[in-house]
Design a protein around this motif. Structure first.
Motif, PDB file in Angstrom:
ATOM      1  N   ILE A 234      -1.156  13.428   3.294  1.00 20.99           N
ATOM      2  CA  ILE A 234       0.132  13.878   1.857  1.00 20.99           C
ATOM      3  C   ILE A 234       0.561  15.721   2.239  1.00 20.99           C
ATOM      4  O   ILE A 234       1.769  15.314   2.756  1.00 20.99           O
ATOM      5  N   ALA A 235      -0.525  16.022   3.197  1.00 22.18           N
ATOM      6  CA  ALA A 235      -0.137  17.066   4.206  1.00 22.18           C
ATOM      7  C   ALA A 235       0.499  16.982   5.204  1.00 22.18           C
ATOM      8  O   ALA A 235       1.542  17.362   5.407  1.00 22.18           O
ATOM      9  N   LEU A 236       0.225  16.145   6.356  1.00 23.61           N
ATOM     10  CA  LEU A 236       0.948  15.492   7.069  1.00 23.61           C
ATOM     11  C   LEU A 236       2.993  14.921   6.779  1.00 23.61           C
ATOM     12  O   LEU A 236       3.439  15.312   7.941  1.00 23.61           O
ATOM     13  N   GLU A 237       2.504  14.012   5.800  1.00 22.32           N
ATOM     14  CA  GLU A 237       3.528  13.873   4.924  1.00 22.32           C
ATOM     15  C   GLU A 237       4.675  15.416   5.466  1.00 22.32           C
ATOM     16  O   GLU A 237       6.159  15.279   5.005  1.00 22.32           O
TER      17      GLU A 237
ATOM     18  N   GLN B  68       7.868  15.745   6.970  1.00 22.08           N
ATOM     19  CA  GLN B  68       9.422  16.418   6.417  1.00 22.08           C
ATOM     20  C   GLN B  68       9.746  18.217   6.382  1.00 22.08           C
ATOM     21  O   GLN B  68      11.419  17.695   6.878  1.00 22.08           O
ATOM     22  N   LYS B  69       8.796  18.931   6.254  1.00 18.38           N
ATOM     23  CA  LYS B  69       9.688  20.902   6.707  1.00 18.38           C
ATOM     24  C   LYS B  69       9.766  20.124   7.936  1.00 18.38           C
ATOM     25  O   LYS B  69      10.671  21.286   8.701  1.00 18.38           O
ATOM     26  N   PHE B  70       9.042  19.634   8.682  1.00 17.47           N
ATOM     27  CA  PHE B  70       9.646  19.529  10.595  1.00 17.47           C
ATOM     28  C   PHE B  70      11.160  19.009  10.460  1.00 17.47           C
ATOM     29  O   PHE B  70      12.310  19.486  11.343  1.00 17.47           O
ATOM     30  N   GLN B  71      11.376  17.449   9.329  1.00 24.11           N
ATOM     31  CA  GLN B  71      12.809  17.602  10.043  1.00 24.11           C
ATOM     32  C   GLN B  71      13.571  18.272   9.280  1.00 24.11           C
ATOM     33  O   GLN B  71      14.807  18.767   9.610  1.00 24.11           O
ATOM     34  N   GLU B  72      13.544  19.120   8.098  1.00 28.64           N
ATOM     35  CA  GLU B  72      14.023  20.132   7.796  1.00 28.64           C
ATOM     36  C   GLU B  72      14.351  21.167   8.642  1.00 28.64           C
ATOM     37  O   GLU B  72      15.642  21.957   8.486  1.00 28.64           O
ATOM     38  N   LEU B  73      13.821  21.777   9.500  1.00 29.69           N
ATOM     39  CA  LEU B  73      13.865  23.268  10.091  1.00 29.69           C
ATOM     40  C   LEU B  73      14.142  22.272  11.196  1.00 29.69           C
ATOM     41  O   LEU B  73      14.915  23.101  11.792  1.00 29.69           O
ATOM     42  N   THR B  74      14.443  21.138  11.996  1.00 33.07           N
ATOM     43  CA  THR B  74      14.838  20.239  13.113  1.00 33.07           C
ATOM     44  C   THR B  74      16.656  20.568  12.201  1.00 33.07           C
ATOM     45  O   THR B  74      17.400  21.224  13.106  1.00 33.07           O
ATOM     46  N   GLN B  75      16.720  20.214  11.239  1.00 33.28           N
ATOM     47  CA  GLN B  75      18.097  19.816  10.713  1.00 33.28           C
ATOM     48  C   GLN B  75      18.717  21.409  10.726  1.00 33.28           C
ATOM     49  O   GLN B  75      20.386  21.706  11.140  1.00 33.28           O
ATOM     50  N   LYS B  76      17.993  22.003  10.003  1.00 35.25           N
ATOM     51  CA  LYS B  76      18.468  23.941   9.751  1.00 35.25           C
ATOM     52  C   LYS B  76      19.231  24.277  11.299  1.00 35.25           C
ATOM     53  O   LYS B  76      19.927  25.033  11.492  1.00 35.25           O
ATOM     54  N   VAL B  77      17.873  23.785  12.457  1.00 37.32           N
ATOM     55  CA  VAL B  77      17.904  24.367  13.530  1.00 37.32           C
ATOM     56  C   VAL B  77      19.373  23.929  14.258  1.00 37.32           C
ATOM     57  O   VAL B  77      20.206  24.551  15.379  1.00 37.32           O
ATOM     58  N   THR B  78      19.201  22.830  14.008  1.00 42.96           N
ATOM     59  CA  THR B  78      20.966  22.194  14.767  1.00 42.96           C
ATOM     60  C   THR B  78      21.908  22.449  13.815  1.00 42.96           C
ATOM     61  O   THR B  78      22.826  22.948  15.020  1.00 42.96           O
ATOM     62  N   ASP B  79      22.435  23.339  12.444  1.00 38.95           N
ATOM     63  CA  ASP B  79      22.935  23.624  11.806  1.00 38.95           C
ATOM     64  C   ASP B  79      22.876  25.086  12.874  1.00 38.95           C
ATOM     65  O   ASP B  79      24.333  25.559  13.016  1.00 38.95           O
ATOM     66  N   SER B  80      22.318  25.309  13.254  1.00 35.51           N
ATOM     67  CA  SER B  80      22.717  27.087  13.464  1.00 35.51           C
ATOM     68  C   SER B  80      23.366  26.423  14.709  1.00 35.51           C
ATOM     69  O   SER B  80      23.894  27.224  14.525  1.00 35.51           O
TER      70      SER B  80
ATOM     71  N   ILE C  76       8.374  26.060  16.507  1.00 37.41           N
ATOM     72  CA  ILE C  76       6.987  25.407  16.803  1.00 37.41           C
ATOM     73  C   ILE C  76       5.277  25.612  16.632  1.00 37.41           C
ATOM     74  O   ILE C  76       4.819  25.077  16.802  1.00 37.41           O
ATOM     75  N   LEU C  77       5.670  26.679  15.869  1.00 40.82           N
ATOM     76  CA  LEU C  77       3.921  26.591  15.323  1.00 40.82           C
ATOM     77  C   LEU C  77       3.962  24.896  13.653  1.00 40.82           C
ATOM     78  O   LEU C  77       2.668  25.154  13.822  1.00 40.82           O
ATOM     79  N   ALA C  78       5.273  25.010  13.430  1.00 42.86           N
ATOM     80  CA  ALA C  78       4.958  23.785  12.582  1.00 42.86           C
ATOM     81  C   ALA C  78       4.089  22.345  13.375  1.00 42.86           C
ATOM     82  O   ALA C  78       4.227  21.733  12.889  1.00 42.86           O
ATOM     83  N   VAL C  79       5.443  22.663  14.577  1.00 43.75           N
ATOM     84  CA  VAL C  79       4.909  21.350  15.250  1.00 43.75           C
ATOM     85  C   VAL C  79       3.480  21.137  16.061  1.00 43.75           C
ATOM     86  O   VAL C  79       2.823  20.502  15.567  1.00 43.75           O
ATOM     87  N   GLU C  80       2.670  22.986  16.153  1.00 41.61           N
ATOM     88  CA  GLU C  80       1.929  22.320  16.302  1.00 41.61           C
ATOM     89  C   GLU C  80       0.920  22.727  15.666  1.00 41.61           C
ATOM     90  O   GLU C  80      -0.263  22.064  15.421  1.00 41.61           O
ATOM     91  N   GLU C  81       1.135  22.514  14.143  1.00 45.32           N
ATOM     92  CA  GLU C  81       0.329  22.705  13.500  1.00 45.32           C
ATOM     93  C   GLU C  81      -0.154  21.159  12.814  1.00 45.32           C
ATOM     94  O   GLU C  81      -1.453  21.012  12.333  1.00 45.32           O
ATOM     95  N   ALA C  82       1.312  19.870  13.166  1.00 48.56           N
ATOM     96  CA  ALA C  82       1.523  18.835  12.917  1.00 48.56           C
ATOM     97  C   ALA C  82       0.036  17.920  13.400  1.00 48.56           C
ATOM     98  O   ALA C  82      -0.038  17.107  13.446  1.00 48.56           O
ATOM     99  N   GLN C  83       0.751  18.768  14.757  1.00 51.04           N
ATOM    100  CA  GLN C  83      -0.697  18.441  15.998  1.00 51.04           C
ATOM    101  C   GLN C  83      -1.552  18.122  15.527  1.00 51.04           C
ATOM    102  O   GLN C  83      -2.714  17.762  15.822  1.00 51.04           O
TER     103      GLN C  83
END
Length: 291
Positions: free
Chosen positions: A85-88, A92-104, A235-242
């Motif tokens: 559940i935490a990985l999912e 999802q948070k990683f996708q939201e952050l990616t979308q936010k970075v793209t929009d920014s 980057i922190l979220a990616v490291e946490e996911a890894q």
């Protein structure tokens, strides 16, 4: 004859006693063999009972180990579900952050393009302001020349005043020239006022454009800072996911090892139950034979 008969009877009794003694000896030997077999069976039963108690204690220990492993397996399964559940949620948070970075990034690029266009507009307005200032300087020079000419004409009118009668026609012509000069001067003053008004207006527009450009610069710097923060958070979220993925893989491998150990223990328990059943059957048969 009586003595002979008695002797014969005694011989028969002695022979019968010998047969009975032989039978008794045989019965004693058989009874001793039965006692020895019973003692052997008793020793076997004792050893089997001792082994049965050992197997029972070992079975209890294995049962306790299996129960603890089952509890641990359930705990690992719950941890596995929590990790999943935490990985999912992290994905999802990683996708939201990616979308936010793209929009920014898109917003920042649009603001940079707008800033570039505003910079070009400011340059054009600066060039136009320079041209208008040059035109203003040129008109001021022309006005000074006209004033100088007007002063010279006034001096000539003063000199010609004494010759009014003679130079009346010249005076009229000079008055007409003076009127035309005054009219041209007024026209030049109106043109100069218009130019000054346009220059002031362009200066106001330029100041507004500069303010807007500074605001856009501040917004761009703020967005760049926010983009940097989002990138670091990403980057922190990616490291946490890894790390969670590694923890999940470690938990999965540990679960596989525990399942293998549990299956081996189940096989051992099945074998021990079979041996115990076989020993129980042998014990029952031994008890039946003893009875």
């Amino acid at each position: 004859s009586i003595i002979r008969r008695q002797r014969q009877e005694l011989k028969l009794l002695i022979a019968e006693l010998k047969d009975r003694d032989r039978e008794l000896n045989d019965m004693v030997a058989v009874h001793e063999r039965h006692i020895q077999a019973w003692e052997d069976d008793r020793q076997k039963i004792l050893s089997l009972a001792e082994r049965c108690s050992l197997l029972t204690s070992e079975l209890n220990e294995r049962d306790a180990i299996i129960k603890s492993l089952t509890k641990r397996l359930k705990l690992l399964e719950s941890q596995h579900n929590d990790s999943k559940i935490a990985l999912e949620s992290t994905q999802q948070k990683f996708q939201e952050l990616t979308q936010k970075v793209t929009d920014s990034s898109v917003h920042c690029q649009a603001l940079e393009e707008k800033n570039q266009s505003l910079h070009c507009s400011v340059l054009e307005l600066s060039a136009k302001t320079g041209q208008l200032q040059a035109r203003e300087q040129e008109l001021l020079t022309m006005l000074q020349l006209k004033d100088k000419a007007l002063i010279e004409t006034t001096d000539q009118i003063t000199e010609v005043a004494s010759k009014f009668k003679i130079l009346e026609n010249a005076l009229r012509a000079a008055k007409l020239e003076e009127f035309s000069l005054n009219r041209e001067q007024q026209d030049l003053k109106l043109t100069l006022n218009d130019v000054v008004f346009q220059v002031n207006k362009i200066k106001d527009v330029l100041s507004e454009k500069m303010k807007e450009s500074s605001k856009h610069q501040e917004e761009i710097s703020h967005l760049k800072h926010e983009n940097g923060c989002l990138r670091s958070e990403l980057i922190l979220a990616v490291e946490e996911a890894q790390r969670k993925d590694q923890l999940y893989q470690f938990t999965k491998s540990k679960q596989v090892r525990i399942e293998k150990e549990l299956s081996s223990l189940q096989q051992v328990c099945v074998k021990q139950q079979r041996d115990l059943h076989f020993l129980q059957v042998n014990l029952d048969s031994s008890q039946e034979s003893m009875q």
